[in-house]
Design an enzyme around this catalytic site. Sequence first.
Site, short mmCIF file in Angstrom:
data_model
loop_
_atom_site.label_atom_id
_atom_site.label_comp_id
_atom_site.label_asym_id
_atom_site.label_seq_id
_atom_site.Cartn_x
_atom_site.Cartn_y
_atom_site.Cartn_z
N SER A 237 -80.98 16.74 -30.95
CA SER A 237 -81.37 17.02 -32.33
C SER A 237 -82.90 16.86 -32.47
O SER A 237 -83.64 17.52 -31.75
CB SER A 237 -80.61 16.11 -33.29
OG SER A 237 -80.73 16.54 -34.61
N ASP A 344 -74.97 25.94 -34.69
CA ASP A 344 -75.35 24.54 -34.83
C ASP A 344 -75.20 24.09 -36.28
O ASP A 344 -75.75 24.71 -37.21
CB ASP A 344 -76.79 24.35 -34.35
CG ASP A 344 -77.19 22.91 -34.27
OD1 ASP A 344 -77.47 22.32 -35.33
OD2 ASP A 344 -77.20 22.35 -33.15
N HIS A 393 -72.83 19.92 -33.39
CA HIS A 393 -74.22 19.48 -33.32
C HIS A 393 -74.30 18.30 -32.36
O HIS A 393 -73.48 17.39 -32.40
CB HIS A 393 -74.75 19.08 -34.69
CG HIS A 393 -76.20 18.70 -34.69
ND1 HIS A 393 -77.19 19.58 -34.31
CD2 HIS A 393 -76.83 17.53 -34.99
CE1 HIS A 393 -78.38 18.97 -34.40
NE2 HIS A 393 -78.18 17.73 -34.80
#
Length: 499
Positions: A237, A344, A393
């Site tokens: 991330s 995502d 994610h």
Amino acid sequence: MQCRRAHRSVIHWLVMLAVFQCGARGARRFRGGRNPQPRRTPPSTPHRERAETTESFSLDFTAVEENMDSFMSQVKNLAQSLYPCSSQKLEHDMKLHYLENTSVTCNDGSPAGYYLKESKGSKRWLIFLEGGWYCFNKENCDSRYETMRRLMSSSKWPQTKTGTGILSSLPEENPHWWNANMVFIPYCSSDVWSGAAPKTDQNDYAFMGSLIIKEVVKDLLNEGLDNAKILLLAGSSAGGTGVLLNVDPVSELLEGLGHTNIQVRGLCDSGWFLDNKQYRCTDCVDAINCAPTEVIKRGIKYWGGVVPEQCRKAYEGKEWNCFFGYKVYPTIKRSVFIVQWLFDEAQLTVDNIHLTGQPIQEGQWRYIQNLGIELRSTLKDVPAMFAPACLAHEFITRSYWTDVQVKGTSLPRALHCWDRSLHDNSRNKTPPKGCPVHLIDSCPWPHCNPTCPTIRDQSTGQEMNVIQFLMHMGFDVQKMAHQQGMDPSKLLGMLSSGS
């Protein structure tokens, strides 16, 4: 019981080798008669240099002749290295260390640091950058401090942390990197690992993400990193974007300190964000609703953010561009492997597509499909990448990271192939035959890959299969079949089989 038997067999095998070595020594003395010529002792070599040819635990058999206690200690260490399920409890947890340079801090001025689990004898190091969004002005940083303080302060960090996924020390969970030295850097700078601004009387918060990484690397040189062959800078991330921003500066730092033999590589997981137009524009109040370009434009000024020199030159005056993977990637010199879900969830969130459990509108469905198309387009020239058509994610620290496949290849396998292709410092090497490293799904909608992680209904928590998920999302089988030019029953059959 099985672990103990394995341990005994390894020790038995090594003791037999010891006997063989002792026997060989005795034979040499016998052949030499009563007055054998003294053996020539080769020049002594430091232990670290002796281990140069291997990344596994090194065993020095000269200890058999000189010091049996030392030899048996090596036997014990090797047995533990080979069998992590050892009957003697092995320490798998990473331990907290604070930075030696106390002027480099978290947002609130508390000391920054890292977690470390050493793997004696291994010349591979993995440094992982944690993710966790960001804040970009005093108001939303104040709110973040109240609700997510562990991402801005080290005051309540635990003393140990257990690695999962690619940070695991278990071979069954982490097939190719389990024996590396593991480092986890907690995210406490809220600046996408880019800031270089200390806390002052005028600034309520410090933003020192880029400096934290550099100080961790400097500290690790005293922990064995100076003897490394490979340093893999990984992150998920915001940490994945942090890899893109810092992989070249980390390599340049090591080279400047004289450590030119350490190959620095990057692994960017779920950090390849697009600066695309939102599905529905909203006011830029917080990190969740603000458009990606706007939040970075504001943030980079607030953080005192720095970007890699080559990217800075390419986008002078518009350095915010360097936070988007497809723009910064062409300027990066070191080899970077990209891991990116084609759908995502964080990207959809900042694009104002919120999957709340209600069937989505046709325009939203079309937007989601177009996101997959756009991501494919930006990744087409990336030689080393893994992009499944899943709605998720973060990836590399998840328990299912060995299960998802693209075209029959798992991510750990693809990373192993990538490792094999990189035997020197060049960026793009040809992968071994039958060992793919460019893997991207071609099917057009979320979870059309049957190995995607389990989907759960957000309102009930129940698992859903692909057809249930698509119907839940408002998927119109008749219309989609018509768009694909096929019979609806055939399309349903393909979905059922995961084609």
